[in-house]
Motif scaffolding. Structure first.
Motif, mmCIF file in Angstrom:
data_model
loop_
_atom_site.group_PDB
_atom_site.id
_atom_site.type_symbol
_atom_site.label_atom_id
_atom_site.label_comp_id
_atom_site.label_asym_id
_atom_site.label_seq_id
_atom_site.Cartn_x
_atom_site.Cartn_y
_atom_site.Cartn_z
ATOM 1 N N ASP A 200 1.997 -1.573 1.936
ATOM 2 C CA ASP A 200 0.858 -1.723 2.838
ATOM 3 C C ASP A 200 0.642 -3.229 2.950
ATOM 4 O O ASP A 200 0.243 -3.881 1.984
ATOM 5 N N THR B 206 4.710 0.582 7.142
ATOM 6 C CA THR B 206 4.521 1.565 6.072
ATOM 7 C C THR B 206 5.325 2.810 6.419
ATOM 8 O O THR B 206 4.979 3.557 7.331
ATOM 9 N N ARG C 195 -4.183 -6.905 3.887
ATOM 10 C CA ARG C 195 -3.925 -6.935 5.335
ATOM 11 C C ARG C 195 -4.431 -8.239 5.945
ATOM 12 O O ARG C 195 -4.998 -8.254 7.037
ATOM 13 N N TRP D 5 -5.314 6.236 2.525
ATOM 14 C CA TRP D 5 -4.213 6.183 1.568
ATOM 15 C C TRP D 5 -4.281 7.332 0.561
ATOM 16 O O TRP D 5 -3.243 7.781 0.056
#
Length: 284
Positions: A171, A182, A199, A229
């Motif tokens: 990720d 991903t 991110r 997730w």
């Protein structure tokens, strides 16, 4: 089974009581998590005695994900002869023997650099690395999107499965070409690894800055992202015996909190963090 841990154990202040010495931190860390990623092995091939100490500092249920030395993955950009490469791999394997003998090795993680793109020559390098590692479990993480382009994704996943590589799913910011999407596809029935890099798009491409390592992994996952997730991990758990999750968003001190938050969302057993030190009142 889902196991959750962090990249390294030295940078997570919220895990430790005031006054805990550096050499005592792994013992303290292991009270909260059952796995840790050893990142320092990327920078140097350690002495076996150091790994032996780490083995002794942790309980029988604890395990290590050990990052391959940078010379083994081409990060040094140096040319090594076959003899030099063989010696490098041999020294690395000898160094981690205490972890292997104690049955505490999760896998050795081969994370290749952003310039390691999908071509025949690099496939040969992967095959040679896998052969040199023998029966040691090895995980593979790419940093170049060409391995997972529309025409190559299925071929890459099939190759990893056929060769015995464990998929290290990422990720991370989607910055072409130096990152990978991903891909929720296990390649090994025993283990799948998931690594959370954050991110931070701008930080991901800040290699020229003097503090780029501090900026790159500066990110805190929010609850919605972790809930998403949670579903991914439960799906992966149906396809592989174990999913090992590593939080690498260390820069802002967010990794431990995010890991414990995800453990809570998954209903995994967890221990409360130590209380912060109380400020003394001078009039008490």
């Amino acid at each position: 089974m889902i196991a959750i841990g962090l990249a390294g154990w030295g940078d997570h202040d919220e895990l430790y009581q005031t006054g805990v010495r550096a050499q005592e931190k792994l013992k303290a860390y292991s009270k909260y998590f059952s796995v840790v990623e050893v990142d320092s092995s990327y920078y140097a091939i350690h002495k076996a005695s150091l790994y032996q100490k780490w083995v002794e500092d942790t309980s029988s249920h604890f395990s290590f994900l050990i990052k391959a030395y940078q010379g083994m993955t081409g990060h040094t950009r140096q040319h090594y002869s076959d003899a030099e490469t063989e010696e490098m791999f041999r020294n690395f394997i000898e160094s981690i023997q205490p972890v292997i003998e104690a049955s505490k090795l999760k896998a050795v993680l081969f994370q290749y650099p952003p310039w390691f793109d999908c071509n025949r020559e690099n496939v040969k390098l992967l095959r040679a690395a896998k052969e040199r590692m023998g029966n040691i479990p090895v995980a593979l993480e790419f940093r170049h999107q060409s391995w997972f382009s529309a025409e190559m994704e299925d071929k890459t996943i099939s190759y990893m499965a056929e060769e015995g590589w464990i998929h290290s799913i990422c990720d991370e910011p989607q910055v072409f070409p130096g990152s990978v999407p991903t891909i929720l596809k296990p390649t090994n029935k025993n283990l799948t690894i998931v690594r959370f890099h954050g991110r931070n798009h701008s930080g991901w491409t800040s290699n020229g800055a003097t503090n780029w390592r501090e900026v790159r992994y500066l990110y805190r996952y929010n609850k919605d992202e972790l809930l998403e997730w949670r579903e991914h991990l439960l799906g992966l758990e149906k396809e592989t015996n174990e999913v090992c999750v590593i939080f690498n968003n260390n820069s802002g001190g967010d990794a431990a909190s995010n890991a414990l938050q995800l453990m809570n969302l998954l209903g995994l057993e967890q221990k409360e963090l130590p209380s912060p030190p109380q400020q003394m009142d001078m009039f008490d």
